[in-house]
Design a protein around this motif. Structure first.
Motif, mmCIF file in Angstrom:
data_model
loop_
_atom_site.group_PDB
_atom_site.id
_atom_site.type_symbol
_atom_site.label_atom_id
_atom_site.label_comp_id
_atom_site.label_asym_id
_atom_site.label_seq_id
_atom_site.Cartn_x
_atom_site.Cartn_y
_atom_site.Cartn_z
ATOM 1 N N MET A 1 73.928 9.340 50.703
ATOM 2 C CA MET A 1 73.378 8.751 51.940
ATOM 3 C C MET A 1 74.423 7.877 52.612
ATOM 4 S SD MET A 1 69.951 6.418 52.360
ATOM 5 C CE MET A 1 69.479 5.809 53.960
ATOM 6 N N THR A 2 74.570 8.005 53.891
ATOM 7 C CA THR A 2 75.574 7.235 54.619
ATOM 8 C C THR A 2 74.991 5.899 55.048
ATOM 9 O OG1 THR A 2 76.573 9.249 55.450
ATOM 10 C CG2 THR A 2 77.124 7.219 56.593
ATOM 11 N N SER A 3 75.653 4.813 54.699
ATOM 12 C CA SER A 3 75.185 3.484 55.076
ATOM 13 C C SER A 3 75.607 3.174 56.495
ATOM 14 C CB SER A 3 75.759 2.429 54.126
ATOM 15 O OG SER A 3 77.158 2.364 54.267
ATOM 16 N N PRO A 4 74.884 2.255 57.178
ATOM 17 C CA PRO A 4 75.251 1.887 58.560
ATOM 18 C C PRO A 4 76.674 1.390 58.666
ATOM 19 C CG PRO A 4 73.069 1.060 58.016
ATOM 20 C CD PRO A 4 73.652 1.606 56.754
ATOM 21 N N SER A 5 77.176 0.701 57.606
ATOM 22 C CA SER A 5 78.522 0.131 57.662
ATOM 23 C C SER A 5 79.599 1.182 57.621
ATOM 24 C CB SER A 5 78.712 -0.876 56.516
ATOM 25 O OG SER A 5 78.576 -0.210 55.284
ATOM 26 N N SER A 6 79.227 2.423 57.117
ATOM 27 C CA SER A 6 80.246 3.473 57.013
ATOM 28 C C SER A 6 80.270 4.370 58.238
ATOM 29 C CB SER A 6 79.989 4.315 55.751
ATOM 30 O OG SER A 6 78.744 4.969 55.852
ATOM 31 N N LYS A 7 79.413 4.107 59.207
ATOM 32 C CA LYS A 7 79.376 4.906 60.419
ATOM 33 C C LYS A 7 80.676 4.733 61.187
ATOM 34 C CE LYS A 7 76.590 5.705 64.564
ATOM 35 N NZ LYS A 7 75.401 5.265 65.335
ATOM 36 N N PRO A 8 81.308 5.850 61.597
ATOM 37 C CA PRO A 8 82.591 5.736 62.305
ATOM 38 C C PRO A 8 82.474 4.891 63.566
ATOM 39 C CG PRO A 8 82.146 8.016 61.684
ATOM 40 C CD PRO A 8 80.881 7.249 61.425
ATOM 41 N N ARG A 9 83.512 4.102 63.825
ATOM 42 C CA ARG A 9 83.539 3.267 65.025
ATOM 43 C C ARG A 9 83.754 4.142 66.243
ATOM 44 N NH1 ARG A 9 87.663 -1.841 65.832
ATOM 45 N NH2 ARG A 9 87.212 -2.249 68.035
ATOM 46 N N PRO A 10 82.946 3.989 67.294
ATOM 47 C CA PRO A 10 83.114 4.843 68.479
ATOM 48 C C PRO A 10 84.483 4.630 69.116
ATOM 49 C CG PRO A 10 81.598 3.044 68.946
ATOM 50 C CD PRO A 10 81.843 3.036 67.460
ATOM 51 N N THR A 11 85.055 5.702 69.619
ATOM 52 C CA THR A 11 86.376 5.649 70.243
ATOM 53 C C THR A 11 86.253 5.807 71.748
ATOM 54 O OG1 THR A 11 86.751 8.038 70.153
ATOM 55 C CG2 THR A 11 87.317 6.747 68.176
ATOM 56 N N ILE A 12 87.378 5.640 72.413
ATOM 57 C CA ILE A 12 87.396 5.816 73.870
ATOM 58 C C ILE A 12 87.066 7.265 74.257
ATOM 59 C CG2 ILE A 12 89.870 6.346 74.012
ATOM 60 C CD1 ILE A 12 89.963 4.652 76.567
ATOM 61 N N TYR A 13 87.394 8.200 73.335
ATOM 62 C CA TYR A 13 87.072 9.613 73.587
ATOM 63 C C TYR A 13 85.566 9.843 73.512
ATOM 64 C CZ TYR A 13 92.070 10.312 72.982
ATOM 65 O OH TYR A 13 93.448 10.246 73.110
ATOM 66 N N ASP A 14 84.871 9.128 72.592
ATOM 67 C CA ASP A 14 83.418 9.230 72.499
ATOM 68 C C ASP A 14 82.766 8.725 73.784
ATOM 69 O OD1 ASP A 14 83.485 10.212 69.861
ATOM 70 O OD2 ASP A 14 83.691 8.164 69.068
ATOM 71 N N ALA A 16 84.162 8.671 76.774
ATOM 72 C CA ALA A 16 84.444 9.642 77.843
ATOM 73 C C ALA A 16 83.499 10.826 77.759
ATOM 74 C CB ALA A 16 85.898 10.105 77.732
ATOM 75 N N ARG A 17 83.252 11.299 76.515
ATOM 76 C CA ARG A 17 82.351 12.444 76.331
ATOM 77 C C ARG A 17 80.928 12.081 76.740
ATOM 78 N NH1 ARG A 17 83.043 12.751 71.330
ATOM 79 N NH2 ARG A 17 85.040 13.837 71.492
ATOM 80 N N GLU A 18 80.463 10.906 76.337
ATOM 81 C CA GLU A 18 79.098 10.470 76.657
ATOM 82 C C GLU A 18 78.912 10.274 78.162
ATOM 83 O OE1 GLU A 18 75.185 9.354 76.156
ATOM 84 O OE2 GLU A 18 76.542 10.121 74.610
ATOM 85 N N ALA A 19 79.953 9.769 78.834
ATOM 86 C CA ALA A 19 79.854 9.497 80.276
ATOM 87 C C ALA A 19 80.168 10.722 81.128
ATOM 88 C CB ALA A 19 80.793 8.359 80.649
#
Length: 351
Positions: A1-14, A16-19
């Protein structure tokens, strides 16, 4: 199970993709560029909020070839005057996205703690030097401010400081107005101490009084104040006032006076210089000169911002006026009080 603390930090590319925009356009928004249409700007901001994106200062520094860091060189972490200088710097530089890092520069036992080498390694964008510069400070290649009156200068640096001679004139007028004539001065090594000593000596001589000085080679710290005052009292008995080169030295002077059996201000008035936190303490409650360290820090920051924006600008020179702050450590000499003489107010004063 992945813990909240291990979630990758969003990048500038993320973002750009979301926007639904390019990475370059996200960069323009992050840098507050006026070239971005408002609709695109809002889309990027919405994506940043949704993803919890935080800009990486390290990545930004690599991209812009700037660290957004200002280096402050001081010569004594124990001197509280530097705290207010630092506050002035940070208050002014912070809104412009700059951090302030502090390093101490001193020589002890023949070995030099070299702040400049450390700042070169971390590639600071500019420097404020509030210490005595040596050859290490040559050819720095970045905007530099030299704070205060120093024995040496730095070629091409802005010069920012308070009016030292004016401050000495204010405190000497205060002591003379109270009726003091046997006024001793505890000095130390360094450019600021030297100009205060010279101003004191000139004012004493112009009044037809003998300058009484000790401690020219001592450090400008509590120990230097203690040793200089103890020797001054031994060689010049009958002093009614002691002026120390700074507030930290006044703390040592207070100890020497107490050990020798002198009351302050009953037997000897005590005057400092800087109006640091020490002077405002209940123990000292020190009459002193306020050289407005916070304002000096602000002026240093403004000079750096000007030079960072325009590297070709000529270095400037700013002098901050001083003022006198009267507290309970100064009073009419005991002999004058016994005779009923009244002191006269003189000069600009803060109380």
């Amino acid at each position: 199970m992945t813990s909240p603390s291990s979630k990758p930090r969003p990048t500038i590319y993320d973002v750009a993709r979301e926007a639904g925009v390019s990475k370059s356009l996200v960069s323009l928004v992050l840098n507050n560029s006026p070239l971005v249409a408002e609709a695109k700007r809002e889309a990027v901001r919405d994506a940043i909020r949704k993803l919890g994106y935080r800009r990486s200062q390290a990545a930004s520094s690599l991209a812009s070839n700037r660290t957004r860091t200002i280096g402050l060189v001081i010569d004594d972490f124990r001197n509280p005057w530097f705290v207010e200088l630092l506050n002035g710097l940070r208050t002014t530089m912070g809104p412009h996205g700059f951090h302030v890092a502090v390093r101490e520069h001193f020589t002890l036992g023949g070995a030099t703690m070299n702040a400049i080498d450390g700042f070169r390694d971390t590639q600071v964008d500019a420097l404020v030097v509030a210490a005595e510069p040596g050859r290490d400070f040559e050819d720095l290649g970045i905007p530099t401010v030299l704070e205060g009156t120093r024995c040496n200068t730095i070629e091409g640096a802005d010069l920012i400081g308070s009016d030292q001679a004016q401050g000495v004139n204010l405190l000497m007028e205060h002591l003379r107005s109270l009726g003091h004539e046997r006024i001793g001065h505890v000095t130390g090594a360094g450019g600021s101490a030297d100009i205060r000593r010279r101003a004191y000596s000139e004012l004493m001589e112009s009044a037809g009084l003998e300058p009484l000085v000790n401690g020219s080679t001592n450090p400008t710290n509590e120990e230097g104040g203690y040793l200089g005052t103890a020797e001054l009292l031994r060689t010049h008995p009958g002093l009614t006032a002691v002026f120390t080169a700074n507030d930290t030295m006044a703390l040592g002077a207070r100890a020497a006076l107490r050990e020798t059996g002198y009351e302050v201000p009953g037997d000897v008035s005590l005057i400092g210089f800087d109006n640091s936190q020490l002077a405002r303490s209940r123990f000292l409650d020190l009459t002193t000169v306020d050289n407005h360290a916070f304002d000096v820090g602000v002026a240093c920051a403004e000079a750096l911002l000007r030079r960072i924006a325009d590297p070709g600008a000529s270095p400037g020179h700013v002098t901050i006026p001083t003022s006198l702050v009267i507290r309970t450590s100064s009073a009419t000499p005991r002999t004058r009080r016994a005779g009923g003489a009244e002191p006269r107010a003189h000069g600009p004063v803060e109380q």
